[in-house]
Design a protein around this motif. Structure first.
Motif, PDB file in Angstrom:
ATOM      1  N   UNK A 123      12.108 -57.957  -1.249  1.00  0.00           N
ATOM      2  CA  UNK A 123      12.765 -59.153  -1.794  1.00  0.00           C
ATOM      3  C   UNK A 123      14.240 -59.201  -1.415  1.00  0.00           C
ATOM      4  N   UNK A 124      14.846 -58.028  -1.297  1.00  0.00           N
ATOM      5  CA  UNK A 124      16.267 -57.978  -0.926  1.00  0.00           C
ATOM      6  C   UNK A 124      16.485 -58.188   0.569  1.00  0.00           C
ATOM      7  N   UNK A 125      15.413 -58.293   1.331  1.00  0.00           N
ATOM      8  CA  UNK A 125      15.535 -58.490   2.765  1.00  0.00           C
ATOM      9  C   UNK A 125      15.859 -57.223   3.531  1.00  0.00           C
ATOM     10  N   UNK A 126      15.768 -56.083   2.863  1.00  0.00           N
ATOM     11  CA  UNK A 126      16.088 -54.811   3.516  1.00  0.00           C
ATOM     12  C   UNK A 126      14.866 -54.153   4.148  1.00  0.00           C
ATOM     13  N   UNK A 127      13.684 -54.610   3.812  1.00  0.00           N
ATOM     14  CA  UNK A 127      12.446 -54.019   4.325  1.00  0.00           C
ATOM     15  C   UNK A 127      11.524 -55.114   4.826  1.00  0.00           C
ATOM     16  N   UNK A 128      11.003 -54.919   6.041  1.00  0.00           N
ATOM     17  CA  UNK A 128      10.056 -55.860   6.625  1.00  0.00           C
ATOM     18  C   UNK A 128       8.874 -55.092   7.191  1.00  0.00           C
ATOM     19  N   UNK A 129       7.684 -55.488   6.778  1.00  0.00           N
ATOM     20  CA  UNK A 129       6.458 -54.994   7.403  1.00  0.00           C
ATOM     21  C   UNK A 129       6.045 -56.024   8.446  1.00  0.00           C
ATOM     22  N   UNK A 130       5.802 -55.581   9.669  1.00  0.00           N
ATOM     23  CA  UNK A 130       5.495 -56.516  10.743  1.00  0.00           C
ATOM     24  C   UNK A 130       4.288 -56.041  11.536  1.00  0.00           C
ATOM     25  N   UNK A 131       3.479 -57.009  11.979  1.00  0.00           N
ATOM     26  CA  UNK A 131       2.338 -56.727  12.844  1.00  0.00           C
ATOM     27  C   UNK A 131       2.756 -56.977  14.281  1.00  0.00           C
ATOM     28  N   UNK A 132       2.635 -55.943  15.092  1.00  0.00           N
ATOM     29  CA  UNK A 132       3.035 -56.117  16.479  1.00  0.00           C
ATOM     30  C   UNK A 132       2.834 -54.847  17.277  1.00  0.00           C
ATOM     31  N   UNK A 133       3.266 -54.891  18.510  1.00  0.00           N
ATOM     32  CA  UNK A 133       3.096 -53.779  19.426  1.00  0.00           C
ATOM     33  C   UNK A 133       4.415 -53.490  20.116  1.00  0.00           C
ATOM     34  N   UNK A 134       4.773 -52.207  20.168  1.00  0.00           N
ATOM     35  CA  UNK A 134       5.998 -51.818  20.853  1.00  0.00           C
ATOM     36  C   UNK A 134       5.803 -51.950  22.362  1.00  0.00           C
ATOM     37  N   UNK A 135       6.722 -52.641  22.996  1.00  0.00           N
ATOM     38  CA  UNK A 135       6.671 -52.853  24.440  1.00  0.00           C
ATOM     39  C   UNK A 135       7.456 -51.769  25.166  1.00  0.00           C
ATOM     40  N   UNK A 136       8.624 -51.433  24.633  1.00  0.00           N
ATOM     41  CA  UNK A 136       9.446 -50.399  25.268  1.00  0.00           C
ATOM     42  C   UNK A 136      10.461 -49.869  24.259  1.00  0.00           C
ATOM     43  N   UNK A 137      10.894 -48.635  24.496  1.00  0.00           N
ATOM     44  CA  UNK A 137      11.987 -48.030  23.729  1.00  0.00           C
ATOM     45  C   UNK A 137      12.924 -47.386  24.733  1.00  0.00           C
ATOM     46  N   UNK A 138      14.162 -47.883  24.775  1.00  0.00           N
ATOM     47  CA  UNK A 138      15.132 -47.382  25.739  1.00  0.00           C
ATOM     48  C   UNK A 138      16.370 -46.864  25.017  1.00  0.00           C
ATOM     49  N   UNK A 139      16.780 -45.627  25.331  1.00  0.00           N
ATOM     50  CA  UNK A 139      17.979 -45.070  24.691  1.00  0.00           C
ATOM     51  C   UNK A 139      19.206 -45.914  25.000  1.00  0.00           C
ATOM     52  N   UNK A 140      20.088 -46.027  24.005  1.00  0.00           N
ATOM     53  CA  UNK A 140      21.370 -46.666  24.198  1.00  0.00           C
ATOM     54  C   UNK A 140      22.360 -46.049  23.216  1.00  0.00           C
ATOM     55  N   UNK A 141      23.609 -46.386  23.330  1.00  0.00           N
ATOM     56  CA  UNK A 141      24.644 -45.771  22.498  1.00  0.00           C
ATOM     57  C   UNK A 141      24.318 -45.935  21.018  1.00  0.00           C
ATOM     58  N   UNK A 142      24.283 -44.823  20.295  1.00  0.00           N
ATOM     59  CA  UNK A 142      24.055 -44.876  18.853  1.00  0.00           C
ATOM     60  C   UNK A 142      22.625 -45.098  18.437  1.00  0.00           C
ATOM     61  N   UNK A 143      21.682 -44.959  19.365  1.00  0.00           N
ATOM     62  CA  UNK A 143      20.285 -45.158  18.983  1.00  0.00           C
ATOM     63  C   UNK A 143      19.419 -45.557  20.157  1.00  0.00           C
ATOM     64  N   UNK A 144      18.615 -46.610  19.958  1.00  0.00           N
ATOM     65  CA  UNK A 144      17.703 -47.051  21.020  1.00  0.00           C
ATOM     66  C   UNK A 144      17.393 -48.528  20.855  1.00  0.00           C
TER      67      UNK A 144
END
Length: 435
Positions: free
Chosen positions: A305-326
């Motif tokens: 309700x606070x907009x801090x959590x979202x459950x989503x249906x989907x598929x990860x296409x790619x994960x690429x490292x970048x500064x401070x995370x990915x």
């Protein structure tokens, strides 16, 4: 049998040791490679926000003493039969029972790497070269390590990747503008969400899975409902019946009607019907059957309700490292739209690996190689005889001295991860071995 060796000292192994002693087996050796015996992953948590998923009245360690845990819980923590106890408190309960066995149970710290049958019994080999010889050996390895999502370069992600949410979860350096991405939306994800919130994380959480289904919550007090009439074993017919009953008595009662006979329905279904269930219905069954405590559900609802959590249906296409995370690119289910988010942390919440061939466990690899065990037909555990719990080898015969209990028996029973199911298995096997 005079001496039984149990490989795995989590809940399944500890309960088995307790029941063997209760039935009069003179010597039990409990082999645990890392954790405190009696706790395992679920009950080894040190987080008070991690609660049991069923009320205290159903959590006794002994089938013939239904109030045993309730009495303990009331005396030690002031709880009651309808409360959902902290999982670490239940770990205290089991470790206390294990301690009461005294010198009847010998705890050995080490990793079992093979079990070989010989004329004088089962020879359990440990990684440091020690060997334990017993009349029977029981595989009580619990849930396996989390399955690693495919096509993710974990090494490249560095500190952004959290492979073990129970041991490695950390929020240092994260602020309200950050995002944590959870791969998976089941019970592991719920545990992770609770801990992030309890640790004071104020940013957003995106939980992703193919269908985006999250566990439902129990009501404050739910009735115990018996099955009504003859039940079909066909998946489609059974689904129609549950939908109809949901309209009549509510979905919780409709699902609970199957609780006492789920294993019977599974055993009657053939491999084709079982695979159909796993392929199409399992995600919906899991979130409706394995519900979370009301207080846990309230926390999840608050964050949504606070907009801090979202459950989503989907598929990860790619994960690429970048500064401070990915950078995490994902495609919403049923669309061609690809969205990219910056994740400060990515947490593996896929749940345990089920395929023993892919698990990477040295003990499984050795037993598979020697033909002493094999995957069940649905590849969700170890093939076992449902009547004796004997491991079925490559030759198709069930062993009379190598047994399997707990989550790896899903292929034979489907319902084999909850305490009531494990309690029934360990009690029955203890009686059989003692006799």
């Amino acid at each position: 049998m005079n001496h039984v060796a149990i490989i795995g000292g989590g809940l399944s192994g500890a309960l088995q040791a307790i029941h063997l002693v209760q039935e009069g087996v003179s010597q039990v050796t409990l082999i645990e490679r890392g954790r405190v015996p009696g706790r395992g992953v679920a009950y080894g948590t040190g987080r008070s926000e991690h609660l049991l998923n069923v009320p205290a009245r159903r959590m006794t360690a002994f089938p013939d003493r239904p109030d045993h845990f309730v009495d303990w819980f009331e005396k030690t923590a002031g709880g009651d039969a309808e409360a959902y106890a902290p999982r670490m408190a239940y770990g205290d309960y089991i470790t206390g029972l294990l301690a009461e066995t005294g010198d009847r149970v010998t705890i050995v710290h080490g990793e079992a790497t093979d079990v070989v049958a010989a004329a004088d019994g089962e020879h359990v080999t440990l990684s440091d070269g020690r060997e334990i010889v017993a009349d029977a050996a029981i595989l009580a390895l619990g849930n396996l390590r989390p399955a690693l999502p495919g096509r993710i370069d974990v090494a490249a992600l560095g500190d952004a990747w959290i492979g073990d949410p129970w041991a490695d979860l950390r929020v240092e350096g994260l602020g309200a503008d950050d995002m944590v991405v959870l791969i998976g939306t089941g019970l592991t994800a719920v545990d992770t969400i609770l801990t992030l919130d309890a640790l004071g994380y104020q940013g957003r959480i995106l939980a992703l899975s193919r269908r985006g289904l999250a566990p439902r919550a129990h009501e404050a007090r739910e009735p115990i409902v018996a099955p009504q009439g003859e039940l079909p074993s066909n998946c489609v017919a059974l689904l129609r019946r549950i939908r109809r009953r949901s309209q009549e008595v509510g979905w919780r009662s409709a699902v609970h009607e199957l609780r006492s006979i789920t294993q019977d329905l599974w055993r009657k279904a053939g491999d084709i019907e079982r695979r159909r269930f796993l392929r199409h219905l399992r995600p919906w069954w899991d979130v409706h059957r394995h519900r979370i405590a009301p207080a846990v559900g309230a926390t999840v609802d608050r964050l949504e309700r606070a907009g801090r959590l979202t459950f989503a249906a989907g598929k990860i296409v790619s994960i690429n490292p970048e500064a401070g995370g990915a950078a995490v690119a994902w495609r919403a289910r049923g669309t061609d739209r690809i969205e990219t988010v910056h994740a400060a942390r990515i947490v593996n919440c896929t749940g345990p690996e089920l395929d023993i061939v892919r698990a990477g466990e040295p003990l499984f690899d050795a037993l598979l190689s020697s033909g002493r065990i094999q995957p069940d037909p649905c590849r969700i555990g170890i093939d076992v005889d449902p009547d004796t719990l004997g491991a079925i080898g490559r030759d198709g015969a069930a062993s009379g001295s190598l047994f399997v209990i707990g989550p790896p028996t899903k292929g034979a029973f489907w319902e084999s991860i909850a305490v009531p199911d494990i309690r029934a298995q360990t009690d029955a096997l203890a009686k059989r071995l003692a006799a």
